[in-house]
Design an enzyme around this catalytic site. Structure first.
Site, PDB file in Angstrom:
ATOM      1  N   LYS A 127       9.122  -8.398 -35.132  1.00 29.69           N
ATOM      2  CA  LYS A 127       9.167  -7.078 -34.490  1.00 29.69           C
ATOM      3  C   LYS A 127       7.873  -6.301 -34.678  1.00 29.69           C
ATOM      4  CE  LYS A 127      14.192  -6.361 -34.418  1.00 29.69           C
ATOM      5  NZ  LYS A 127      14.678  -7.663 -34.912  1.00 29.69           N
ATOM      6  N   SER A 175      15.598  -2.587 -37.757  1.00 31.09           N
ATOM      7  CA  SER A 175      15.559  -3.925 -37.154  1.00 31.09           C
ATOM      8  C   SER A 175      16.421  -3.980 -35.900  1.00 31.09           C
ATOM      9  CB  SER A 175      16.009  -4.984 -38.164  1.00 31.09           C
ATOM     10  OG  SER A 175      15.474  -6.248 -37.828  1.00 31.09           O
ATOM     11  N   SER A 225      12.999 -11.416 -38.014  1.00 34.03           N
ATOM     12  CA  SER A 225      12.707 -10.081 -37.500  1.00 34.03           C
ATOM     13  C   SER A 225      11.358  -9.508 -37.915  1.00 34.03           C
ATOM     14  CB  SER A 225      13.812  -9.108 -37.910  1.00 34.03           C
ATOM     15  OG  SER A 225      14.958  -9.290 -37.103  1.00 34.03           O
TER      16      SER A 225
END
Length: 492
Positions: free
Chosen positions: A119, A328, A116
């Site tokens: 991102k 997240s 993640s």
């Protein structure tokens, strides 16, 4: 040896900053100022521009004359924490934000699974593409029954609809997965609500419709990505990507557990329930596509083209980006990637989103050599990106040339206080990092990662990325946190 635009002592791809203008506090100040430093609005379906926000007073910066860490001393300081067996053989990079000097480099040019931490890439793409006041709009259209077509045409100029029976409502998704069925007190930021749409529909005088059609046509392609585990949806990590979702496909706002496998249909049913609560009877729900203006829709028994009767808006896109980074949020990450693609004239699909966000990185001067992406949330185990690329992106956000990117920094979770770092840095050997480390987390079965910023004992803003090729577990997270703590406490 130069690698990915880095040299041993500098990040060559970025023009050095003016002294005194770069620091963790300056980054926060830039984010506060972003409300007045607007990017020209990009008008897209589902994206709406709202009123400007007032300017904020900037905060003081760190001392640019503070001593820069010595690479050999910093390497020695981190050697022990990085050698923890729980981390496997981690890759990593640490740079001085102001000068770009590389202070530690462990295979930073080798593409690795980011999880993640990816991102941050879609965050930068969305903040660059859309202005600070733009929102995502969910719309409702109404088509009267065919028998009432001539009457409806004659009254087209009216803003109200006389008490109506029959016809079709179209719920058209604008790519906002935060659209909610909640009816309680609004939090911050306040999300768009189905209840507000239902109120607007009822206020037109409509009391009954034959059909409620959910339109998710803004996004295209498969709803799940390459390298996604079959259990992602049932485990509650994400819902299949759709331009029309309610509460991210959860059973209720804030619920945990499995997500729906048919988010648009679930949205239609949730809206039908909201309409009934406000006195509008719905006879059936289905999936479809709103006919183009002037077209005849055979699926709706020859009804005339629809007209818009209700809208709701998401929080401004920078607030959505902050939420995505802090918590997240996979649904937001995939939606924002597709919206960036659509704004750039590419298909609003996995492939289009990946192409669009990488184009933005290259336009920002961030090197992308060796990168392969299958999604924009980081869920895919097929994703590969060099740690150097993610750290270079952080430095681009810190430097003064791109004020819209400051939200990328303010959205990073704060150790021991917010988001995915809220419950970390509470042990005796990690507590020194609480409030000091700001970083995006990442975890998959093949990697545990952390990338962000910290101010060291000398008062220098350092940017870092660490990627351990092991599945996240308690020991792995703790070991990675201790690396960040060692960095923050280094007066090297």
């Amino acid at each position: 040896m130069a690698r990915l635009g880095f040299t041993r002592r500098s990040l060559a791809h970025v023009t050095p900053a003016t002294p005194g203008r770069v620091s963790g506090l300056t980054a926060i100040a830039g984010a506060l100022l972003a409300g007045q430093l607007s990017v020209a609005p990009v008008q897209q379906p589902g994206v709406t521009t709202t009123a400007s926000r007032p300017a904020a007073v900037p905060l003081a910066s760190l001392d640019p004359a503070a001593r820069t860490a010595d690479p050999a001393a910093l390497d020695a300081r981190l050697a022990g924490p990085l050698a923890n067996p729980a981390l496997g053989n981690p890759a990593g990079l640490v740079v001085d934000a102001l000068t770009g000097a590389v202070l530690l480099d462990r295979r930073s040019d080798v593409p690795t699974a980011p999880a993640s931490t990816l991102k941050t890439v879609v965050a930068a793409a969305a903040l660059t593409t859309f202005g600070p006041r733009e929102t995502l709009t969910t719309r409702v259209f109404y088509s009267p029954p065919a028998a009432a077509a001539s009457t409806a045409a004659g009254a087209a100029a009216s803003t109200a609809t006389s008490a109506a029976s029959g016809g079709t409502l179209w719920l058209v998704g604008g790519g906002d997965p935060t659209l909610t069925a909640a009816t309680g007190p609004a939090g911050y930021p306040a999300f768009a609500r189905l209840a507000d749409l239902a109120t607007q529909v009822r206020n037109t005088g409509i009391t009954q419709v034959d059909h409620l059609v959910a339109d998710q046509a803004l996004f295209t392609g498969p709803p799940t990505g390459e390298g996604w585990r079959d259990s992602y949806v049932t485990d509650g990590n994400v819902t299949p990507v759709s331009a029309l979702e309610v509460d991210g496909g959860r059973a209720a706002a804030g619920a945990t557990g499995p997500r729906t496998t048919t988010p648009a249909m679930a949205a239609a049913n949730a809206f039908a329930a909201a309409l009934r609560r406000y006195g509008v009877q719905v006879n059936s729900t289905e999936i479809g596509v709103l006919p183009a203006a002037g077209a005849i829709d055979a699926a709706s028994a020859g009804q005339v083209s629809a007209r818009q009767i209700a809208t709701v808006h998401s929080p401004p896109i920078p607030l959505l980006v902050e939420r995505m980074l802090t918590y997240s949020d996979n649904d937001l990450a995939e939606s924002l990637g597709r919206l960036v693609a659509h704004a750039r004239g590419l298909p609003a699909s996995f492939a289009g989103a990946v192409s669009a966000v990488l184009d933005v990185l290259r336009e920002l001067g961030v090197p992308t050599a060796g990168t392969y992406l299958a999604d924009t949330s980081g869920l895919s185990t097929a994703n590969r990106i060099p740690p150097a690329t993610l750290v270079a992106l952080l430095r681009t956000a810190v430097l003064p040339g791109h004020p819209a990117l400051r939200t990328l920094l303010t959205g990073l979770p704060v150790a021991g206080f917010s988001g995915t770092l809220n419950d970390r840095y509470d042990s005796a050997d990690a507590r020194a990092g609480a409030g000091a480390v700001r970083a995006k987390t990442g975890s998959l079965r093949i990697v545990t990662s952390l990338t962000g910023q910290v101010v060291d004992v000398n008062g220098r803003l350092l940017l870092f990325g660490f990627f351990a090729p092991v599945e996240e577990a308690g020991a792995t997270r703790d070991a990675l946190d201790r690396v960040a703590v060692a960095l923050a406490s280094c007066g090297c």
